[in-house]
Write a protein that holds these residues in place. Sequence first.
Motif, short mmCIF file in Angstrom:
data_model
loop_
_atom_site.label_atom_id
_atom_site.label_comp_id
_atom_site.label_asym_id
_atom_site.label_seq_id
_atom_site.Cartn_x
_atom_site.Cartn_y
_atom_site.Cartn_z
N UNK A 159 99.36 -24.31 -29.02
CA UNK A 159 98.63 -25.34 -29.76
C UNK A 159 99.59 -26.23 -30.54
N UNK A 160 99.05 -27.33 -31.04
CA UNK A 160 99.74 -28.22 -31.98
C UNK A 160 99.28 -27.84 -33.39
N UNK A 161 99.91 -26.88 -34.07
CA UNK A 161 99.42 -26.49 -35.40
C UNK A 161 99.47 -27.63 -36.42
N UNK A 162 100.37 -28.60 -36.19
CA UNK A 162 100.57 -29.64 -37.20
C UNK A 162 100.04 -30.99 -36.77
N UNK A 163 99.15 -30.99 -35.76
CA UNK A 163 98.52 -32.22 -35.31
C UNK A 163 97.05 -31.95 -35.01
N UNK A 164 96.25 -32.98 -35.07
CA UNK A 164 94.83 -32.85 -34.78
C UNK A 164 94.52 -33.11 -33.31
N UNK A 165 95.51 -33.55 -32.55
CA UNK A 165 95.30 -33.88 -31.14
C UNK A 165 95.42 -32.63 -30.27
N UNK A 166 94.71 -32.61 -29.13
CA UNK A 166 94.82 -31.46 -28.22
C UNK A 166 96.24 -31.33 -27.67
N UNK A 167 96.68 -30.11 -27.50
CA UNK A 167 98.03 -29.87 -26.97
C UNK A 167 98.01 -29.95 -25.45
N UNK A 168 99.04 -30.54 -24.83
CA UNK A 168 99.12 -30.53 -23.37
C UNK A 168 99.30 -29.10 -22.86
N UNK A 169 98.88 -28.88 -21.63
CA UNK A 169 98.90 -27.53 -21.07
C UNK A 169 100.32 -26.96 -20.98
N UNK A 170 100.44 -25.70 -21.37
CA UNK A 170 101.69 -24.96 -21.28
C UNK A 170 101.35 -23.54 -20.84
N UNK B 254 105.46 -30.36 -32.00
CA UNK B 254 105.91 -28.97 -31.99
C UNK B 254 104.74 -28.05 -31.68
N UNK B 255 104.86 -27.26 -30.62
CA UNK B 255 103.80 -26.39 -30.15
C UNK B 255 104.22 -24.93 -30.27
N UNK B 256 103.26 -24.06 -30.59
CA UNK B 256 103.55 -22.64 -30.74
C UNK B 256 102.46 -21.78 -30.11
N UNK B 257 102.85 -20.55 -29.78
CA UNK B 257 101.89 -19.53 -29.36
C UNK B 257 101.20 -18.95 -30.60
N UNK B 258 101.97 -18.59 -31.62
CA UNK B 258 101.44 -18.05 -32.87
C UNK B 258 101.54 -19.13 -33.95
N UNK B 259 100.42 -19.52 -34.51
CA UNK B 259 100.41 -20.53 -35.56
C UNK B 259 100.95 -19.91 -36.85
N UNK B 260 102.08 -20.41 -37.37
CA UNK B 260 102.65 -19.81 -38.58
C UNK B 260 101.94 -20.21 -39.87
N UNK B 261 100.96 -21.10 -39.78
CA UNK B 261 100.18 -21.52 -40.95
C UNK B 261 101.06 -22.14 -42.03
#
Length: 244
Positions: free
Chosen positions: A62-73, A218-225
């Motif tokens: 996901x894009x934890x720091x954006x409101x837009x959908x994340x491209x597929x990974x 910046x995209x992550x598997x685990x959102x660090x909050x």
Amino acid sequence: MNKLVMIATATITVMASYNVVAETVVPKSAIYNINHTEIAPVIDGIAHDNEWKSAQALTAFSFPWRDTPAPATEFKALWHAETLYFQYTVTDKNVAIGTDPERAILDSDRVEIFLAKDAELSRYYTMEIDPKARVFSAQASYDMMNKKRASLDSNWTWKGLETKASLTDSGYIVEGKLPLQTLTDLSLWQNKQQTQLLCALMRAEFTQQADGKLDMGWMTWVDPKTPTPNFHNPQTFGSCRLVK
């Protein structure tokens, strides 16, 4: 300090210019199983081997720091005999590939894997791989008291790491393999059975702008909050487990 280290430090400082709350417990949902395969996949950056079909497909980036959908990974990993294999399949409509010899990888789209010695990140190791299979690697440490990265050595490299990559019609593919002995030598196993690792899986999603500047996502598997992008903290890590 060489120029590459200065650039890397500056880049990471931008990502980590705030305090974070350390978390040493891996969320139950943040577990990725690395399945065993009887036949090792060929690491060629093409991703056509049937062996990859037996791997768990991880797509929860996901894009934890954006409101837009994340491209597929999609991330996949397997293990066979004495080797760990991994693959990223990335959807990217605008692949950025850096050309500056001093910071080409850091200016590129790339996939990332961090592995940690312990939950406090007293020592952890990074690999960032771009669409040309170029690797930026480092060994680092985290300061739990001050809640920030304490050190970074970008002269360090992974022993035995091999990578391949290719551009596709929809983005790019990165594949790699690493000897399990390297993980042992770095004291990365989290149990006596040598089946559990602390892992962070990420992606740098860059887009070249008309003015020449890079839009950095910046995209992550685990959102660090965390309030702004920062991969270098304990909250980014989950658990990767070898299963058979």
